[in-house]
Design an enzyme around this catalytic site. Structure first.
Site, mmCIF file in Angstrom:
data_model
loop_
_atom_site.group_PDB
_atom_site.id
_atom_site.type_symbol
_atom_site.label_atom_id
_atom_site.label_comp_id
_atom_site.label_asym_id
_atom_site.label_seq_id
_atom_site.Cartn_x
_atom_site.Cartn_y
_atom_site.Cartn_z
ATOM 1 N N CYS A 108 -2.253 10.315 -6.420
ATOM 2 C CA CYS A 108 -3.365 10.082 -5.480
ATOM 3 C C CYS A 108 -4.362 11.244 -5.556
ATOM 4 C CB CYS A 108 -2.866 9.933 -4.051
ATOM 5 S SG CYS A 108 -4.261 9.696 -2.931
ATOM 6 N N LYS A 135 0.846 -1.211 0.000
ATOM 7 C CA LYS A 135 0.000 0.000 0.000
ATOM 8 C C LYS A 135 0.879 1.258 0.000
ATOM 9 C CE LYS A 135 -3.417 2.950 0.866
ATOM 10 N NZ LYS A 135 -4.280 3.403 -0.246
HETATM 11 O O1 RRO Z 1 -5.597 5.935 -0.382
HETATM 12 C C1 RRO Z 1 -6.248 6.474 -1.314
HETATM 13 O O2 RRO Z 1 -7.238 7.201 -1.111
HETATM 14 C C2 RRO Z 1 -5.868 6.306 -2.717
HETATM 15 C C3 RRO Z 1 -4.589 6.440 -3.200
HETATM 16 BR BR1 RRO Z 1 -3.100 6.719 -2.104
HETATM 17 C C4 RRO Z 1 -4.359 6.387 -4.589
HETATM 18 O O3 RRO Z 1 -3.245 6.503 -5.101
HETATM 19 N N1 RRO Z 1 -5.445 6.194 -5.389
HETATM 20 C C5 RRO Z 1 -6.672 6.057 -4.912
HETATM 21 O O4 RRO Z 1 -7.616 5.895 -5.687
HETATM 22 N N2 RRO Z 1 -6.885 6.103 -3.567
#
Ligand code: RRO
Length: 316
Positions: free
Chosen positions: A128, A43
């Site tokens: 993100c 993650k």
């Molecule tokens: O954790 C998130 O909300 C998230 C991330 Br880091 C990302 O790169 N893409 C996404 O759709 N959610």
């Protein structure tokens, strides 16, 4: 048949998981390692552990689309670099994803990640859509260049033999593809580009409640799953055309079958990542999709994924 080379690494299968769903814990990483996945990607991490956005923050319509505004819940980079996490990947290449709050955080995490022997590769998340108050880095081309300039100058990364790549948001317009690729081509530290992250700032409405389906950002979140497959294919095709040949394209976005992987390969993907389907189906999706791809390659008379890559035919 599915073996592929990605930068300095050999992956026994070109199919592995995307960072995101079912990648936050050692237990989850071990389950990916136990499947047919060709690598194990953790993650996206921040410097410190964080719990993410308020609930509810995800929505799914099976076989159609999913929406998330997780807000980077993760256990902090130290957790994903600890011996337990590295060991969970077993003999498969273990990759970490970095998504710091700022450049200094990303460089600090990079320093830590390159120092861990069991980490085979690093994906820097420049896409993100869900961090409240922060725009998507790779939509700001000046910032994209600044980040890559700093990463390229990072002494630890330069001295390391690890795989390094960047996770990109989708682009939708020719000049944006061209600009992004031209910037990335300036940096020889980049071994791969993973396209695409979720399509940012989509909105799902709960008709009965007459409300957004998720709470954070007034319901705005990243769209994923089969609905984004076609945007992902276009991004892989375009990036493959525009990036220098030394930079691999890793296809991600809506893959749910061996046929979807095959289409990504035709568009020039060297490997593929699976996010939403892994989220919904669990790690057995890697076994199913692998078997489907092998059967399709066999039926079409291909001995290897390398024979399919970039072979999309054109209308005469
Ligand atoms: O954790 C998130 O909300 C998230 C991330 Br880091 C990302 O790169 N893409 C996404 O759709 N959610």
């Amino acid at each position: 048949m599915l073996r592929t080379s990605l930068g300095p690494l050999t992956l026994e299968s070109c199919i592995y998981n995307a960072s995101g769903p079912r990648t936050g814990s050692v237990d989850a990483l071990g389950k990916i390692a136990a499947s047919a996945a060709g690598a194990v990607l953790a993650k996206s991490a921040t410097v410190a552990e964080q719990s993410g956005n308020d609930l509810p923050r995800t929505w799914q319509a099976d076989k159609v689309a999913s929406l998330n505004s997780e807000g980077l819940p993760n256990k902090g980079i130290g957790y994903y670099l600890a011996p337990d996490a590295v060991a969970a990947a077993g003999t498969k290449p273990y990759l970490v994803s970095l998504s710091g709050h700022n450049l200094a955080d990303n460089l600090a995490m990079l320093t830590e990640a390159v120092a861990v022997e069991g980490v085979a590769g690093i994906e820097l998340n420049l896409a993100c859509p869900n961090v409240i108050g922060h725009p998507i880095i790779a939509y700001d081309f000046d910032q994209l260049r600044d980040v890559l300039t700093a990463v390229q100058a990072h002494a630890g990364l330069r001295a390391s033999d690890k795989l390094f790549g960047i996770k990109m948001p989708p682009y939708f317009d020719g000049p944006h593809f061209e600009k992004a690729a031209a910037i990335i081509n300036e940096f020889d530290c980049v071994h791969f580009v993973a396209s695409i992250n979720t399509i940012g700032n989509a909105l799902v409405i709960d008709t009965e409640a007459e409300m957004p389906a998720i709470r954070p950002k007034n319901g705005f979140g990243g769209l994923s799953g089969p609905a984004v497959k076609y945007t992902a294919l276009a991004n892989v095709k375009k990036m493959r055309e525009l990036l220098s040949p030394r930079i691999a394209v890793v296809g991600v976005g809506g893959i749910e079958s061996g046929e979807d992987v095959f289409n990504m390969l035709l568009c020039g993907a060297t490997a593929v990542q699976i996010g939403t389907c892994h989220w919904i189906e669990g790690p057995k999706c890697f076994d199913r999709i692998t078997a489907e791809l092998e059967a399709l390659l066999q039926r079409k008379g291909y001995a290897s994924v390398n024979d399919v890559r970039g072979k999309l035919r054109e209308w005469s």
